[in-house]
Design a protein around this motif. Structure first.
Motif, short mmCIF file in Angstrom:
data_model
loop_
_atom_site.label_atom_id
_atom_site.label_comp_id
_atom_site.label_asym_id
_atom_site.label_seq_id
_atom_site.Cartn_x
_atom_site.Cartn_y
_atom_site.Cartn_z
N PRO A 16 2.05 -4.16 -7.45
CA PRO A 16 2.93 -3.09 -6.91
C PRO A 16 4.64 -3.28 -7.36
CG PRO A 16 1.21 -3.25 -5.54
CD PRO A 16 0.89 -4.38 -6.57
N TRP A 50 0.87 -1.31 0.03
CA TRP A 50 -0.03 -0.12 -0.09
C TRP A 50 0.81 1.31 -0.05
CZ3 TRP A 50 -4.84 1.07 -1.50
CH2 TRP A 50 -5.82 0.05 -1.49
N ARG A 53 1.59 1.60 -3.69
CA ARG A 53 0.44 2.39 -4.42
C ARG A 53 0.45 3.85 -3.88
NH1 ARG A 53 -1.72 -3.02 -2.60
NH2 ARG A 53 -2.17 -3.97 -4.49
N GLY A 81 -1.25 -0.53 -9.40
CA GLY A 81 -2.17 -1.01 -8.38
C GLY A 81 -2.48 -2.46 -8.15
#
Length: 472
Positions: free
Chosen positions: A46, A16, A19, A43
């Motif tokens: 990654p 995350w 992203r 997305g």
């Protein structure tokens, strides 16, 4: 067990973070369409998408190469100030005036009068003419090509250069390091031993990271012989069937006249950018060779704007009756696609000529994704059947022709170094129209109702391929 849980949390957090970093970083460094493609890739994957973006995400060049391009452009502008007597001045308003002015501001070259332009539509005839002109050379031969293969054509050109060098002719050969890899491997040694100066452009391997984004290429096809004959077009130094199953059909302009000074300057620019050596352009034969006003348009990532894309869009937007676009690869950006739709909806006869066969599978599926919206807008799409139509040219009304190495795709617009010859001559346009008519006689015109009958899985593949338009 605790280690596995903690590792899972760390991996989730890292995914995350990538992203979110991509969301903050990529849109600032890439055009919106390209940013969307890259963000989608990052997305989904990654750990794969981010390294790929760092390698291929935007068309960066080393500072040295940009500085050399700026120097070359300044030298071109300075030299043209002393050649004002060659300038062609079109009518104050209209298509030719607008396009000539735009091309000069983009690529530094002014329109010049007094040229002859011969269109060579036969593959073997064009190669034979080039070899014959090299054999007739007495002073110098400059060749700049994307592809040179170790085949019958490559050997014929190599042998002609060796013969020319043996007569005391100064020969220079610039080849793209990746596109002409086989030719460089086969011919660089023998040509160097014969006195030909051979250089590789945008070298790959371990050197690429210090020079440029690794997939940037010099896609130009140019020749200049004794400052009296030049070649500009789509044809490489390779046999027509160098891609099995896809024999090429090409178009080359053989030119004489003052525009040769611009071809010489473009070669000297690439030589300077690649080697750091400044070539003297030298003197050219005086007088006019013909009646065609012409102008070179270079394009590439070292320029501040996307020269080729901007010129193509301007030509389409300024058409009043008819525009014909011929390209082997059609993956347009939003601006080009919009210009084609608006022109057709405005009542302009917009004819797009593509090849039914295509040697790049992903490109073939991606370009099919545009057909429906273009056909709905009234753009006519013809698929040429006999060969792989590798020619790249455009004609507008009865006034302007553009011939060269420029494809109608994002790679050609933003990543490749390209060259196009603009001709402001109704006679040249008429000859080009006859070649276009020959294509259309052997082409299948798509109909919207027929196109919509294709299988649904085709549409899915087309849509997925289109998402990768900025990665091709």
């Amino acid at each position: 067990m605790n280690f596995e849980i903690h590792f899972g949390y760390l991996l989730f957090l890292f995914d995350w973070l990538i992203r979110l970093a991509a969301l903050a970083w990529i849109p600032v460094r890439s055009p919106p369409a390209a940013a969307r493609s890259w963000l989608l890739l990052v997305g989904f994957v990654p750990l794969f998408g981010l390294p790929l973006y760092l390698l291929l995400g935007h068309p960066w060049l080393a500072t040295q190469r940009r500085q050399r391009q700026a120097l070359a452009s300044q030298l071109i502008r300075d030299r043209q100030a002393s050649l004002a007597m060659l300038r062609w001045t079109p009518a104050a308003h209209g298509l030719t005036s607008d396009i000539a002015r735009l091309a000069e501001r983009l690529g530094d070259f002014m329109p010049v009068h007094g040229n002859t332009v011969e269109l060579l539509d036969d593959y073997a005839t064009s190669i034979d003419a080039l070899v014959a002109d090299i054999d007739a050379a007495r002073e110098e031969v400059h060749l700049l090509y994307y592809l040179m293969f170790d085949d019958v054509v490559g050997r014929a050109v190599c042998e002609a250069l060796q013969r020319a060098s043996g007569r005391g002719v100064r020969c220079r050969l610039l080849l793209d390091a990746v596109g002409a890899k086989s030719g460089l491997r086969a011919f660089a040694g023998p040509l160097g031993n014969a006195g030909v100066d051979v250089r590789a452009m945008l070298a790959g391997g371990l050197r690429w990271r210090s020079l440029s984004r690794m997939d940037l290429r010099n896609h130009r096809k140019l020749a200049l012989i004794d400052r009296r004959i030049g070649y500009v077009g789509s044809q490489n130094l390779a046999d027509a069937g160098f891609v099995p199953g896809h024999p090429n059909r090409e178009l080359v302009a053989r030119v004489r006249g003052p525009v040769l000074r611009q071809i010489a300057a473009l070669f000297a620019s690439d030589w300077l950018i690649e080697t750091g050596e400044r070539l003297e352009i030298g003197d050219f034969p005086g007088g006019e060779a013909g009646r065609t006003p012409a102008q070179m348009l270079p394009s590439g990532p070292a320029y501040p704007f996307e020269n080729a894309r901007n010129l193509v869009v301007a030509l389409v937007q300024r058409a009043r009756r008819r525009v014909v676009l011929v390209t082997p690869y059609f993956v347009p950006d939003d601006m080009t696609l919009g210009a084609l739709r608006v022109a057709a909806l405005s009542g302009i006869d917009v004819q797009l000529v593509l090849s039914m066969s295509n040697n790049q599978t992903l490109t073939r599926w991606a370009q099919r994704s545009y057909y429906d919206e273009l056909l709905r807008a009234g753009v006519r799409i013809a698929l040429y059947r006999p060969h792989f139509l590798h020619a790249k040219h455009l004609s507008v009304d009865d006034e302007v022709a553009l011939i060269g190495s420029i494809n109608l795709d994002i790679r050609s617009f933003a990543l490749n170094a390209e060259a196009g010859l603009l001709c402001f001559d109704a006679e040249v346009v008429a000859r080009l129209r006859r070649i276009e008519a020959d294509y259309l006689a052997d082409a299948r015109q798509l109909e919207l109702h027929e196109w919509r009958r294709r299988p649904r899985w085709h549409r899915s593949l087309e849509g997925m391929a289109r998402l990768a338009d900025s990665l091709m």
